[in-house]
Design an enzyme around this catalytic site. Structure first.
Site, short mmCIF file in Angstrom:
data_model
loop_
_atom_site.label_atom_id
_atom_site.label_comp_id
_atom_site.label_asym_id
_atom_site.label_seq_id
_atom_site.Cartn_x
_atom_site.Cartn_y
_atom_site.Cartn_z
N THR A 82 2.90 14.05 4.44
CA THR A 82 2.55 13.60 5.80
C THR A 82 3.83 13.05 6.44
OG1 THR A 82 1.86 11.44 4.91
CG2 THR A 82 0.15 13.10 5.30
N LYS A 95 2.87 12.85 -2.99
CA LYS A 95 3.27 12.48 -1.63
C LYS A 95 3.03 10.98 -1.50
CE LYS A 95 1.11 11.99 1.72
NZ LYS A 95 0.78 10.78 2.52
N THR A 139 -1.60 6.14 1.59
CA THR A 139 -2.06 7.20 0.70
C THR A 139 -1.01 7.82 -0.19
OG1 THR A 139 -4.00 7.75 1.95
CG2 THR A 139 -3.18 9.43 0.48
N ASN A 179 5.55 2.59 12.21
CA ASN A 179 4.13 2.27 12.14
C ASN A 179 3.53 1.77 13.44
OD1 ASN A 179 3.19 2.82 9.32
ND2 ASN A 179 5.09 1.70 8.94
N THR A 237 -3.42 6.12 16.76
CA THR A 237 -4.79 6.27 16.26
C THR A 237 -5.30 7.67 16.57
OG1 THR A 237 -5.21 3.95 16.60
CG2 THR A 237 -7.12 5.36 16.45
#
Lengths: 411, 411
Positions: B156, B182, B200, B406, B411
């Protein structure tokens, strides 16, 4: 009986004198040693950081309150050096300043309460504090000007002084509470009991009600838990955090069953105002966010969830750009360790529904939520759907400015 | 028996096919659906995030491994959408992709293991994943090219693909382990048991050793605890973190008393390399810092201290400017909750003494310490002086770039 509160320097409690001077500890050359004197003494109660590494003044101050059973005649605060991780030399230096203060202000050594804030681990310049005593004695006074000088001298990276006051009227007699504090970096106080603190927060609460130390020790934790123990800027807990409550008794009004409720309400008003000012003036803060956690099984669970979110860099960075990224809120709630069913959780940002029934709310309006988050202050409501307990926790966003400030802070 | 390890695409374990295609889930338009197929099936063990909020694929994958007793024939991964906090529709969408994969690759539904990574809370585009199956079937292969395609498609915000391999030689027969993962944001895996995960992290470990699921479930936690459970980028724990270990058995070599030690060593080598690559490629990382905590009463205490420091914004921002601010290290150690006497603590940064005997080390050389911290990687050693337990924990600095990345994540 009723109380009214407002920030400001007027209506100071009787029985105290304040003063501050430049002692050359702050690199800026600004006033850096502040003193508060209670000529007739004052009953005292204090709460300190729960950090295992505590500054010399915390060790000495604790020792003094234990020795006197809760009696303080002089408070000596220096800013610019935390006198922490300075070994035995730091303790000695702190003791020297207490001795000098006792001689200067005519009280016994144990009735001097020391505080330090600033950089950790740098040798404490006791000589500068000692040398400043005569100059401070010369400027002591009970007026707004002197109280303001005290409030200004204790600041470090704070951008503005922080004061609050409240009064209660008891049969025509006014009882006053005056609070002064400093905050900025390293803020996540955990004052024990009940919890632990961070970025040095120093709070001084002066009142002229008549109370003994035991009464102050009883009322203080309740006011601290909902204020200073319910805020977080960066989740770091300082080695110096201290909250000191002094009661001169000069008003002649006793803290008893008749006055207890009003006094506690007024004290909470002052602590709440100071706590809010600390977050609002946090390093690089762009948004002040109130986390209103409800539907928790216990209040402890509610606070655990609030702290998990308040300490999440991903949630805090999203707030810095007004990003209604409730996924990060759910993730931080999920790893808090608190038990709940995501399907029963509902989240509102600025009053707007964003999450319910285990997924994005059908009513979610990203543009509207983003707009609500552009406000300087807003509330994020999270209902865990588990029980009746709740809490309100005050925190802020994480900005590039915060990183810049703390990366530049030199050892 | 000996093992050798090196990153790279060669010497892949037998019994697996890989492939990836563009399904239009990533906004970038890059490949975003990856599949690994074990034509003859594989024994499987998995560890998942301990977050209470888990993504649909974690729920489904757990269900499938339970149903098959640890058997997997196909792994289907999509990047760009985490399929988390997507409600019942998310579960349904995940099931649909498993059904499509089972039909496409000729295995039973329960032997399909799904994974998703990307944004949380956005409806899962199951149709795009289902529609991609025929195209993936057409590109499946057991070569380096296909394995690389798999490693690339699952990324990602990662800036580079992450792979590692090790082999052990058993009486002339080569047993191979190939790991792909990842990481990037939200990294502080806590895989249970023993601990909980975040940002993640998806890890796939392929080996051609012959082992049953029970054996894999036993060896896996030990390899994960010292690698993926001993790293942190931002302290956030993701809702999707998964580590999957698959053994095809095609090498013909059994995991038994003769081979167990060498296999576990090789597996730890692969996991350790992948964990390091995850931190090194963390969002906005400027410095990779190894926290070597020793002298702890228990290993749990050592890890608690390491996590407290690794999650301290003040420690992490100081690292970003190579500031040897050991005061912040002491503060974070102090509020970790672990019991110790500051007077017995010693700290070295890059091998240089900075703190001992309760105060700054007499040998502290700020310029030298700063110089050591300008390196991309260095170690901070903290001896608590309490006991014999220790741990090594890998983390990184907090930079303005991390905040920028970040805050911009939409969103």
């Amino acid at each position: 009986m009723a109380y009214s509160g407002q920030d400001g320097q007027s209506g100071l409690p009787q029985g105290f004198l304040w003063g501050a001077v430049k002692a050359g500890i702050k690199a800026s050359g600004n006033p850096d040693v502040a003193v508060a004197v209670a000529p007739r003494g004052a009953s005292a109660a204090a709460m300190y950081t729960k950090n295992r590494v505590v500054a010399a003044p915390v060790t000495v101050g604790r020792r003094h309150l234990a020795a006197t059973g809760g009696r303080v005649s002089a408070v000596v605060v220096n800013a610019g050096n935390a006198n922490c991780a300075t070994g035995e030399a730091g303790i000695q230096g702190c003791v020297e300043t207490c001795v000098a203060a006792a001689e200067t202000f005519g009280c016994i050594f144990d009735e001097v309460f020391p505080s330090s804030t600033g950089i950790i681990g740098v040798p404490f310049p006791a000589g500068k504090v000692v040398a400043a005593m005569p100059a401070i004695a010369a400027v002591l006074g009970d007026g707004a000007e002197q109280a303001e000088a005290f409030a200004t001298a204790i600041l470090t990276t704070d951008t503005k002084k922080k004061v609050a006051r409240a009064t209660i009227d008891v049969d025509g007699v006014e009882v006053r509470i005056f609070g002064v504090c400093k905050g900025a970096g390293m803020i996540h106080p955990q004052l024990g009991p009940p919890v632990p603190p961070h970025a040095t927060m120093l709070v001084y609460l002066f009142t002229d009600i008549a109370a003994d130390a035991a009464q102050l020790r009883e009322v203080m934790p309740r006011a601290v838990e909902d204020s200073f123990n319910s805020i977080s800027i960066d989740g770091d807990t300082s080695t110096n955090d201290t909250v000191l409550l002094l009661a001169s008794g000069v008003s002649g009004v006793r803290l008893d069953d008749r006055t207890a409720e009003a006094f506690e309400s007024a004290l909470k008003l002052v602590c709440g105002s100071l706590a809010h000012q600390i977050v609002d003036d946090g390093e690089g803060v762009g948004h002040v966010v109130t986390l209103a956690i409800s539907g928790a099984a216990t209040e402890a669970d509610a606070k655990t969830v609030a702290r998990s979110i308040a300490h999440s860099p991903l949630c805090k960075t999203a707030w810095s750009s007004a990003d209604p990224n409730w996924g990060r809120l759910m993730a931080a709630t999920g790893y808090s360790g608190v038990s709940f069913d995501p399907a029963n959780v509902s989240i509102r940002i600025g009053g707007l529904p964003v999450f319910e029934g285990g997924m994005r709310s059908p009513a979610f309006d990203e543009a509207a939520a983003h707009e609500a988050m552009t406000a300087r202050e807003y509330t994020i409501e999270i209902d865990l759907g588990e029980g009746e307990a709740s809490c309100r926790f005050l925190t802020c966003d994480l900005t590039e400015e915060y990183v810049k400030i703390n990366a530049d802070y030199s050892t």
